[in-house]
Write a protein that holds these residues in place. Structure first.
Motif, PDB file in Angstrom:
ATOM      1  N   GLY A 249      11.922 -12.813  -3.731  1.00 57.18           N
ATOM      2  CA  GLY A 249      11.244 -11.557  -4.066  1.00 57.18           C
ATOM      3  C   GLY A 249       9.766 -11.596  -3.722  1.00 57.18           C
ATOM      4  N   ASN A 250       8.990 -10.726  -4.378  1.00 59.14           N
ATOM      5  CA  ASN A 250       7.572 -10.618  -4.012  1.00 59.14           C
ATOM      6  C   ASN A 250       6.665 -10.925  -5.209  1.00 59.14           C
ATOM      7  N   LEU A 251       5.360 -10.907  -4.941  1.00 60.41           N
ATOM      8  CA  LEU A 251       4.394 -11.238  -5.998  1.00 60.41           C
ATOM      9  C   LEU A 251       4.499 -10.283  -7.185  1.00 60.41           C
TER      10      LEU A 251
ATOM     11  N   ILE B 101      -2.399  -3.759   1.363  1.00 60.15           N
ATOM     12  CA  ILE B 101      -2.240  -5.051   0.690  1.00 60.15           C
ATOM     13  C   ILE B 101      -2.049  -4.788  -0.802  1.00 60.15           C
ATOM     14  N   LYS B 102      -0.967  -5.325  -1.347  1.00 61.81           N
ATOM     15  CA  LYS B 102      -0.687  -5.212  -2.787  1.00 61.81           C
ATOM     16  C   LYS B 102       0.398  -6.237  -3.116  1.00 61.81           C
ATOM     17  N   PRO B 103       0.565  -6.583  -4.380  1.00 61.22           N
ATOM     18  CA  PRO B 103       1.533  -7.639  -4.722  1.00 61.22           C
ATOM     19  C   PRO B 103       2.955  -7.324  -4.226  1.00 61.22           C
ATOM     20  N   GLY B 104       3.341  -6.046  -4.224  1.00 60.83           N
ATOM     21  CA  GLY B 104       4.693  -5.675  -3.789  1.00 60.83           C
ATOM     22  C   GLY B 104       4.922  -5.873  -2.300  1.00 60.83           C
ATOM     23  N   ASN B 105       3.856  -6.065  -1.530  1.00 58.62           N
ATOM     24  CA  ASN B 105       4.000  -6.275  -0.087  1.00 58.62           C
ATOM     25  C   ASN B 105       3.785  -7.727   0.310  1.00 58.62           C
ATOM     26  N   ILE B 106       3.818  -8.606  -0.697  1.00 59.16           N
ATOM     27  CA  ILE B 106       3.666 -10.040  -0.392  1.00 59.16           C
ATOM     28  C   ILE B 106       4.916 -10.760  -0.895  1.00 59.16           C
ATOM     29  N   MET B 107       5.788 -11.116   0.031  1.00 58.36           N
ATOM     30  CA  MET B 107       7.024 -11.810  -0.340  1.00 58.36           C
ATOM     31  C   MET B 107       6.718 -13.300  -0.502  1.00 58.36           C
ATOM     32  N   ILE B 108       7.620 -13.990  -1.184  1.00 54.60           N
ATOM     33  CA  ILE B 108       7.481 -15.445  -1.332  1.00 54.60           C
ATOM     34  C   ILE B 108       8.537 -16.092  -0.447  1.00 54.60           C
TER      35      ILE B 108
ATOM     36  N   TYR C   1      20.239 -11.052   5.662  1.00 51.95           N
ATOM     37  CA  TYR C   1      19.042 -10.390   6.205  1.00 51.95           C
ATOM     38  C   TYR C   1      18.686  -9.216   5.304  1.00 51.95           C
ATOM     39  N   ALA C   2      17.442  -8.757   5.460  1.00 56.80           N
ATOM     40  CA  ALA C   2      17.056  -7.482   4.835  1.00 56.80           C
ATOM     41  C   ALA C   2      17.073  -6.444   5.953  1.00 56.80           C
ATOM     42  N   LEU C   3      17.684  -5.305   5.693  1.00 57.56           N
ATOM     43  CA  LEU C   3      17.742  -4.255   6.712  1.00 57.56           C
ATOM     44  C   LEU C   3      16.935  -3.053   6.224  1.00 57.56           C
ATOM     45  N   LYS C   4      15.871  -2.745   6.948  1.00 63.29           N
ATOM     46  CA  LYS C   4      15.045  -1.598   6.566  1.00 63.29           C
ATOM     47  C   LYS C   4      15.535  -0.385   7.343  1.00 63.29           C
ATOM     48  N   LYS C   5      15.905   0.641   6.617  1.00 63.73           N
ATOM     49  CA  LYS C   5      16.409   1.870   7.249  1.00 63.73           C
ATOM     50  C   LYS C   5      15.357   2.955   7.046  1.00 63.73           C
TER      51      LYS C   5
ATOM     52  N   GLU D 128      13.291   0.578  -2.248  1.00 64.81           N
ATOM     53  CA  GLU D 128      13.120   1.803  -1.465  1.00 64.81           C
ATOM     54  C   GLU D 128      11.680   2.276  -1.500  1.00 64.81           C
ATOM     55  N   GLY D 129      11.296   2.977  -0.424  1.00 63.51           N
ATOM     56  CA  GLY D 129       9.953   3.547  -0.358  1.00 63.51           C
ATOM     57  C   GLY D 129      10.069   5.033  -0.064  1.00 63.51           C
ATOM     58  N   GLY D 130       8.997   5.638   0.435  1.00 63.13           N
ATOM     59  CA  GLY D 130       8.966   7.077   0.680  1.00 63.13           C
ATOM     60  C   GLY D 130      10.085   7.570   1.589  1.00 63.13           C
ATOM     61  N   PHE D 131      10.166   6.998   2.791  1.00 62.92           N
ATOM     62  CA  PHE D 131      11.173   7.433   3.758  1.00 62.92           C
ATOM     63  C   PHE D 131      12.128   6.302   4.113  1.00 62.92           C
ATOM     64  N   SER D 132      12.126   5.242   3.325  1.00 65.50           N
ATOM     65  CA  SER D 132      12.950   4.107   3.737  1.00 65.50           C
ATOM     66  C   SER D 132      13.723   3.479   2.588  1.00 65.50           C
ATOM     67  N   TYR D 133      14.800   2.829   2.966  1.00 69.20           N
ATOM     68  CA  TYR D 133      15.583   2.023   2.042  1.00 69.20           C
ATOM     69  C   TYR D 133      15.666   0.636   2.640  1.00 69.20           C
TER      70      TYR D 133
ATOM     71  N   LEU E 269      15.305  -7.696   9.236  1.00 69.86           N
ATOM     72  CA  LEU E 269      14.218  -8.610   8.855  1.00 69.86           C
ATOM     73  C   LEU E 269      14.792  -9.857   8.186  1.00 69.86           C
ATOM     74  N   PRO E 270      14.063 -10.964   8.199  1.00 68.61           N
ATOM     75  CA  PRO E 270      14.520 -12.115   7.419  1.00 68.61           C
ATOM     76  C   PRO E 270      14.576 -11.711   5.944  1.00 68.61           C
ATOM     77  N   TYR E 271      15.524 -12.269   5.207  1.00 69.43           N
ATOM     78  CA  TYR E 271      15.651 -11.947   3.775  1.00 69.43           C
ATOM     79  C   TYR E 271      14.912 -13.003   2.952  1.00 69.43           C
ATOM     80  N   TYR E 272      14.049 -12.531   2.059  1.00 65.58           N
ATOM     81  CA  TYR E 272      13.321 -13.444   1.175  1.00 65.58           C
ATOM     82  C   TYR E 272      13.899 -13.319  -0.232  1.00 65.58           C
ATOM     83  N   ARG E 273      14.694 -14.346  -0.602  1.00 64.81           N
ATOM     84  CA  ARG E 273      15.464 -14.245  -1.849  1.00 64.81           C
ATOM     85  C   ARG E 273      14.599 -14.380  -3.098  1.00 64.81           C
TER      86      ARG E 273
ATOM     87  N   MET F 292       4.171  -8.452   4.339  1.00 67.54           N
ATOM     88  CA  MET F 292       5.165  -7.574   4.971  1.00 67.54           C
ATOM     89  C   MET F 292       4.726  -6.111   4.894  1.00 67.54           C
ATOM     90  N   ASP F 293       5.636  -5.232   5.251  1.00 67.84           N
ATOM     91  CA  ASP F 293       5.418  -3.787   5.280  1.00 67.84           C
ATOM     92  C   ASP F 293       4.231  -3.447   6.191  1.00 67.84           C
ATOM     93  N   LEU F 294       4.464  -3.562   7.495  1.00 69.06           N
ATOM     94  CA  LEU F 294       3.382  -3.357   8.456  1.00 69.06           C
ATOM     95  C   LEU F 294       3.291  -1.891   8.912  1.00 69.06           C
TER      96      LEU F 294
HETATM   97  N1  LIG Z   1      12.566  -9.019   3.894  1.00 62.71           N
HETATM   98  C1  LIG Z   1      12.803  -8.700   2.627  1.00 62.71           C
HETATM   99  N2  LIG Z   1      13.432  -9.559   1.811  1.00 62.71           N
HETATM  100  C2  LIG Z   1      13.684  -9.223   0.518  1.00 62.71           C
HETATM  101  N3  LIG Z   1      13.350  -8.040  -0.046  1.00 62.71           N
HETATM  102  C3  LIG Z   1      12.728  -7.132   0.727  1.00 62.71           C
HETATM  103  C4  LIG Z   1      12.421  -7.412   2.102  1.00 62.71           C
HETATM  104  N4  LIG Z   1      11.784  -6.335   2.625  1.00 62.71           N
HETATM  105  C5  LIG Z   1      11.694  -5.434   1.630  1.00 62.71           C
HETATM  106  N5  LIG Z   1      12.252  -5.892   0.493  1.00 62.71           N
HETATM  107  C6  LIG Z   1      12.340  -5.172  -0.786  1.00 62.71           C
HETATM  108  O1  LIG Z   1      12.315  -3.785  -0.536  1.00 62.71           O
HETATM  109  C7  LIG Z   1      11.156  -3.161  -1.126  1.00 62.71           C
HETATM  110  C8  LIG Z   1      10.636  -2.059  -0.199  1.00 62.71           C
HETATM  111  O2  LIG Z   1      10.261  -2.615   1.061  1.00 62.71           O
HETATM  112  P1  LIG Z   1       9.046  -2.069   1.933  1.00 62.71           P
HETATM  113  O3  LIG Z   1       7.773  -2.269   1.171  1.00 62.71           O
HETATM  114  O4  LIG Z   1       9.120  -2.664   3.292  1.00 62.71           O
HETATM  115  O5  LIG Z   1       9.435  -0.540   2.011  1.00 62.71           O
HETATM  116  P2  LIG Z   1       8.479   0.718   2.085  1.00 62.71           P
HETATM  117  O6  LIG Z   1       9.367   1.898   2.188  1.00 62.71           O
HETATM  118  O7  LIG Z   1       7.538   0.526   3.220  1.00 62.71           O
HETATM  119  O8  LIG Z   1       7.775   0.628   0.701  1.00 62.71           O
HETATM  120  P3  LIG Z   1       6.333   1.122   0.228  1.00 62.71           P
HETATM  121  O9  LIG Z   1       6.569   2.487  -0.347  1.00 62.71           O
HETATM  122  O10 LIG Z   1       5.966   0.075  -0.811  1.00 62.71           O
HETATM  123  O11 LIG Z   1       5.423   1.092   1.408  1.00 62.71           O
HETATM  124  C9  LIG Z   1      10.183  -4.322  -1.326  1.00 62.71           C
HETATM  125  O12 LIG Z   1       9.294  -4.112  -2.377  1.00 62.71           O
HETATM  126  C10 LIG Z   1      11.119  -5.494  -1.623  1.00 62.71           C
HETATM  127  O13 LIG Z   1      11.469  -5.499  -2.981  1.00 62.71           O
END
Ligand SMILES: Nc1ncnc2c1ncn2[C@@H]1O[C@H](COP(=O)(O)OP(=O)(O)OP(=O)(O)O)[C@@H](O)[C@H]1O
Length: 413
Positions: free
Chosen positions: A121-123, A239-246, A58-62, A40-45, A115-119, A256-258
């Protein structure tokens, strides 16, 4: 009022779970099971979801948009951004999206992005595992991943506006590329487009909504005024490790996280623009990875793609050491993070003042954290406070390719 009831009916029948507590939802005619929360982030799950018919994950960003049109427009910029660079092997693309009305608050909306799901995880997940297990990234593998991130940034920093009539409009591009991506599901897609014309989708397809006059300092991904084929650079800005999926092959990074994407360069022509850009950075660019010019935006300066080069340097350092260089330094000194960033105050763990190696208790011996000199140099080049001293992405790619060539195969040294 009638729009509200339309939204309500659409929401009840199409987009949200039908029964409270049921872990199911429908997006544009496709049913998904919600399996678990990924992050989860500021306004999203972000949820892990499964297509009910194909069982694909899939990953669903809400993204919650509690402030009406303004926040929907912001979320839609993120949707556009996913299509802008597609297809690119190192940049995430979206599979589908929709906007839904909130049943309890007519002013509020929710944007869903599939979004495509990246199993794997991230950096940041790998950094955390390394810290727990006292392990390290194999250097060559790390630099190959790093090169992939540089290539993703090259696509953004050197982005060329797509050709053809209407090509200079990012939303048109977004629709076109999205149409290509969905070719396999053409019939369903056509129905989705028709549905958008009738109901809730009208909100996302209404170009006039995207082209409202800009407020001073507002950042959009608009390409107005740039002819097809010309460069319209974008900076990622987070750009940060949490925004770079593998990627699932374990080899390729996926940027990711555009949501923080912004056109570059941005000439700072007024004090109000300086403050707007600074506020935007405070909201969207993660502090330990944020470039110094975004902490204190000066009138008369220009914010450009070099902000990402700085963040790349912090990211590479974090992969090597476990933390951003400035988190590390402010922990060591007890000083404020922003002062460390503004002063370019950082060092490798085995280095003292002036980059000299620390000595150990053993006479004549120095500490060695085992980081190759060529990789240290990449970090040093990126972390220059003066933006003109940082390499641009093309130069950085050449440097990193040279480093990879010279590094021994992992495990062979
Ligand atoms: N496509 C994906 N596949 C797998 N996990 C994902 C995917 N997209 C997001 N995640 C997980 O969800 C977390 C939050 O995603 P994301 O960075 O897009 O949200 P955000 O609300 O924009 O966060 P931030 O506050 O970091 O900007 C990621 O750190 C990651 O762990």
């Amino acid at each position: 009022m009638s729009q509200y009831f339309l939204d309500l009916i659409y929401t009840l029948t199409n987009c949200m779970s039908c029964f409270p507590g049921s872990p199911q939802l429908k997006i544009n005619n496709r049913s998904f099971k919600i399996l678990r929360l990924l992050g989860e982030g500021g306004f999203s799950y972000v949820y892990l979801v499964q297509d009910a018919s194909s069982e694909a994950l899939y990953a669903l960003k809400k993204i919650r948009c509690p402030f009406g049109q303004e926040s929907v427009a912001h979320a839609m910029k993120e949707v556009e951004a996913y299509a802008l660079f597609s297809p690119h092997p190192n940049i995430i693309h979206s599979v589908d999206y929709c906007v839904s009305a909130d049943r309890s608050d007519p002013g509020a909306k929710t944007v869903y992005i599939l979004l495509p799901y990246y199993r794997r995880g991230n950096l940041q997940d790998i950094i955390n595992a390394n810290l727990v297990n006292h392990t390290k990234f194999p250097e060559r593998r790390l630099m190959v991943l790093f090169l992939g991130v540089c290539k993703a940034l090259k696509a953004m920093h050197n982005y060329k506006v797509q050709g053809g009539p209407g090509g200079a409009n990012s939303l048109n591009n977004a629709k076109r590329v999205r149409g290509e991506a969905a070719q396999a599901d053409h019939d369903a897609e056509e129905e989705v487009e028709q549905r958008r014309g009738r109901g809730q989708g009208r909100e996302v397809d209404d170009d006039s909504e995207q082209q409202e006059p800009l407020m001073d300092g507002e950042v959009t991904i608009s390409q107005e005024g740039v002819a097809p084929g010309e460069i319209r650079a974008y900076a990622h800005r987070d750009i940060k490790p949490g925004n770079i999926m593998i990627d699932d092959d374990g080899e390729q990074p996926i940027l990711m996280d555009l949501g923080s994407l912004a056109p570059a360069p941005t000439p700072i022509t007024s004090r109000s623009l300086a403050l707007a850009v600074q506020d935007q950075a405070a909201e969207h660019s993660t502090m330990p990875y944020r470039a110094p010019e975004l902490f204190d935006v000066k009138t008369g300066s220009t914010i450009d793609t070099k902000v990402d080069i700085w963040s790349l340097g912090c990211t590479l350092y974090a992969c090597l050491v476990g933390k951003s260089p400035f988190e590390m330094r402010s922990d060591e000194t007890g000083g404020s993070l922003s002062l460390c960033v503004l002063g370019g105050d950082w060092r490798f763990p085995d280095e003292g003042a002036g980059g000299k190696k620390k000595t150990t208790n053993q006479p004549g011996q120095t500490e060695d954290s085992g980081i190759s000199e060529s990789i240290r140099d990449v970090v040093r080049k990126c972390l220059k406070v003066e933006t003109s001293e940082r390499p641009d992405v093309d130069e950085l790619i050449r440097i990193v390719e040279g480093v990879i060539e010279e590094l021994p195969e992992d495990g062979s040294s």
